[in-house]
Design an enzyme around this catalytic site. Sequence first.
Site, PDB file in Angstrom:
ATOM      1  N   HIS A  17       5.821 -16.098 -53.015  1.00  0.00           N
ATOM      2  CA  HIS A  17       5.771 -15.450 -51.693  1.00  0.00           C
ATOM      3  C   HIS A  17       4.321 -15.157 -51.339  1.00  0.00           C
ATOM      4  O   HIS A  17       3.791 -14.101 -51.661  1.00  0.00           O
ATOM      5  CB  HIS A  17       6.611 -14.161 -51.722  1.00  0.00           C
ATOM      6  CG  HIS A  17       6.743 -13.488 -50.387  1.00  0.00           C
ATOM      7  ND1 HIS A  17       7.750 -12.574 -50.111  1.00  0.00           N
ATOM      8  CD2 HIS A  17       6.006 -13.562 -49.243  1.00  0.00           C
ATOM      9  CE1 HIS A  17       7.626 -12.136 -48.878  1.00  0.00           C
ATOM     10  NE2 HIS A  17       6.562 -12.715 -48.328  1.00  0.00           N
ATOM     11  N   HIS A  19       1.739 -16.153 -47.857  1.00  0.00           N
ATOM     12  CA  HIS A  19       1.518 -16.844 -46.579  1.00  0.00           C
ATOM     13  C   HIS A  19       0.079 -17.356 -46.580  1.00  0.00           C
ATOM     14  O   HIS A  19      -0.849 -16.536 -46.705  1.00  0.00           O
ATOM     15  CB  HIS A  19       1.730 -15.887 -45.412  1.00  0.00           C
ATOM     16  CG  HIS A  19       3.093 -15.260 -45.390  1.00  0.00           C
ATOM     17  ND1 HIS A  19       4.121 -15.729 -44.597  1.00  0.00           N
ATOM     18  CD2 HIS A  19       3.614 -14.210 -46.084  1.00  0.00           C
ATOM     19  CE1 HIS A  19       5.205 -14.992 -44.794  1.00  0.00           C
ATOM     20  NE2 HIS A  19       4.924 -14.057 -45.697  1.00  0.00           N
ATOM     21  N   HIS A 197      12.852 -14.347 -45.137  1.00  0.00           N
ATOM     22  CA  HIS A 197      12.505 -12.940 -45.250  1.00  0.00           C
ATOM     23  C   HIS A 197      13.702 -12.096 -44.792  1.00  0.00           C
ATOM     24  O   HIS A 197      14.325 -12.402 -43.761  1.00  0.00           O
ATOM     25  CB  HIS A 197      11.318 -12.593 -44.347  1.00  0.00           C
ATOM     26  CG  HIS A 197       9.971 -13.021 -44.874  1.00  0.00           C
ATOM     27  ND1 HIS A 197       9.691 -14.290 -45.241  1.00  0.00           N
ATOM     28  CD2 HIS A 197       8.834 -12.298 -45.078  1.00  0.00           C
ATOM     29  CE1 HIS A 197       8.427 -14.356 -45.653  1.00  0.00           C
ATOM     30  NE2 HIS A 197       7.884 -13.156 -45.561  1.00  0.00           N
ATOM     31  N   GLU A 200      13.005  -6.244 -45.703  1.00  0.00           N
ATOM     32  CA  GLU A 200      11.656  -5.652 -45.806  1.00  0.00           C
ATOM     33  C   GLU A 200      11.705  -4.358 -44.987  1.00  0.00           C
ATOM     34  O   GLU A 200      11.657  -3.269 -45.544  1.00  0.00           O
ATOM     35  CB  GLU A 200      10.605  -6.634 -45.269  1.00  0.00           C
ATOM     36  CG  GLU A 200       9.173  -6.108 -45.309  1.00  0.00           C
ATOM     37  CD  GLU A 200       8.144  -7.099 -44.737  1.00  0.00           C
ATOM     38  OE1 GLU A 200       8.538  -8.041 -44.002  1.00  0.00           O
ATOM     39  OE2 GLU A 200       6.940  -6.907 -45.003  1.00  0.00           O
ATOM     40  N   ASP A 278       2.171 -11.818 -50.937  1.00  0.00           N
ATOM     41  CA  ASP A 278       2.456 -11.806 -49.494  1.00  0.00           C
ATOM     42  C   ASP A 278       1.241 -12.226 -48.657  1.00  0.00           C
ATOM     43  O   ASP A 278       1.127 -13.393 -48.322  1.00  0.00           O
ATOM     44  CB  ASP A 278       2.985 -10.429 -49.063  1.00  0.00           C
ATOM     45  CG  ASP A 278       3.871 -10.479 -47.832  1.00  0.00           C
ATOM     46  OD1 ASP A 278       4.199 -11.593 -47.385  1.00  0.00           O
ATOM     47  OD2 ASP A 278       4.252  -9.410 -47.324  1.00  0.00           O
ATOM     48  N   ASP A 279       0.389 -11.284 -48.301  1.00  0.00           N
ATOM     49  CA  ASP A 279      -0.793 -11.557 -47.459  1.00  0.00           C
ATOM     50  C   ASP A 279      -2.003 -10.900 -48.109  1.00  0.00           C
ATOM     51  O   ASP A 279      -2.522  -9.885 -47.622  1.00  0.00           O
ATOM     52  CB  ASP A 279      -0.563 -11.003 -46.055  1.00  0.00           C
ATOM     53  CG  ASP A 279       0.676 -11.600 -45.404  1.00  0.00           C
ATOM     54  OD1 ASP A 279       0.617 -12.755 -44.962  1.00  0.00           O
ATOM     55  OD2 ASP A 279       1.719 -10.908 -45.387  1.00  0.00           O
TER      56      ASP A 279
HETATM   57  N1  HPA Z   1       6.968 -10.171 -43.221  1.00  0.00           N
HETATM   58  C1  HPA Z   1       7.308 -10.911 -42.173  1.00  0.00           C
HETATM   59  N2  HPA Z   1       6.521 -11.862 -41.679  1.00  0.00           N
HETATM   60  C2  HPA Z   1       5.347 -12.096 -42.269  1.00  0.00           C
HETATM   61  C3  HPA Z   1       4.938 -11.347 -43.345  1.00  0.00           C
HETATM   62  C4  HPA Z   1       5.793 -10.351 -43.862  1.00  0.00           C
HETATM   63  O1  HPA Z   1       5.534  -9.631 -44.853  1.00  0.00           O
HETATM   64  N3  HPA Z   1       3.705 -11.815 -43.695  1.00  0.00           N
HETATM   65  C5  HPA Z   1       3.399 -12.811 -42.851  1.00  0.00           C
HETATM   66  N4  HPA Z   1       4.397 -12.986 -41.977  1.00  0.00           N
HETATM   67 ZN    ZN Z   2       5.998 -12.434 -46.345  1.00  0.00          ZN
END
Ligand code: HPA
Ligand code: ZN
Length: 338
Positions: A17, A19, A197, A200, A278-279
């Site tokens: 996971h 991006h 996703h 969250e 994630d990011d």
């Molecule tokens: N959630 C949803 N969309 C996303 C995320 C995330 O954590 N990171 C990049 N796009």
């Molecule tokens: Zn994500």
Amino acid sequence: MDGIGRLIDRLPKVELHVHLEGTLEPELAFRLADRNGLALPFASVEKMRAAFDFEDLQSFLDVYYAACSVLVTRADFRDLTRDYLARANADRVRHVEPFFDPQTHTTRGIPIDDVIGGILDGLADGEREFGITSGLILSFLRHLPVEAADATLTAAEPWLDRIVAVGLDSTEVGYPPEPFAPVFARARSLGLRAVAHAGEEGEAALVARTVDCLRASRIDHGVRAADDPAVMRLLAESGVTLTACPISNVRLRVVPTMERSTIGTLMRAGVAVTVNSDDPAYFGGYIGDNYRAIAAALDLGVDDVRQLAVNAINGSFATAERKRELMAELEAAVAGMA
Ligand code: HPA
Ligand code: ZN
């Protein structure tokens, strides 16, 4: 350094996971802005990084999509991907299945061939230089109409033999998964796997609905499933993997503190949970930082850390042969700690 810290440092990792757009470090963003004759809405690298103070998912997404404007040429996508893989290599990542959001770029007039071609160039660089294997995931933006997702899948058809799965990301609350079921069914009929996703910011029931209507073999995040024992039971029994991102969850206020992460509850319920970044450019931590943060907050032991890494190998879309190699590397690293 303590034993768990040393194990995490040397652990061969699988990241499921991340991006690619979320690995755009401010230094590279400024370099690309300069190269492309574009301006960023920040005076400096330091001021850009200082703006990474988020209240929730949407406040992050607004900054993330704006920064993507500096990604223009095929070379930009290659540099983005290769820079991420260099950082991943420093963290001993051995296999990665990154997301990219084609619509974030095609809506700005960037040809999808440049986006995918550049990313595949970068992934080839990473395999040659670092031996990191990969499987690319094309992610649809759920805040855009389902017809746009369908058109994106059609536009990507020439590349589908280089893509392992489709995903679904962006704003969760208010954008349910059900309308995307036909696009996901078409993607599966074209030979792609499905991930999405969910859970969250959305409630536990959305995790179950997403597995059901999209036939998702992994749920990205999914940490709110811990609110509902029935959903955890469903995940454990069906073998669905959760790709949790502990630092992201704290930075986007999905949980108030790392100690309140639900990863421990999910593990105890037998859910195949994994640790990911994630990011990382926006949340200030790559995969190793995520392992260290959750291990410290939940006081995880060697068996727990090993199980998280095993879950990532099993939940990946790597070939059976590659999974065996990854498992052998993992067991050698754990045995070296005894
Ligand atoms: N959630 C949803 N969309 C996303 C995320 C995330 O954590 N990171 C990049 N796009
Ligand atoms: Zn994500």
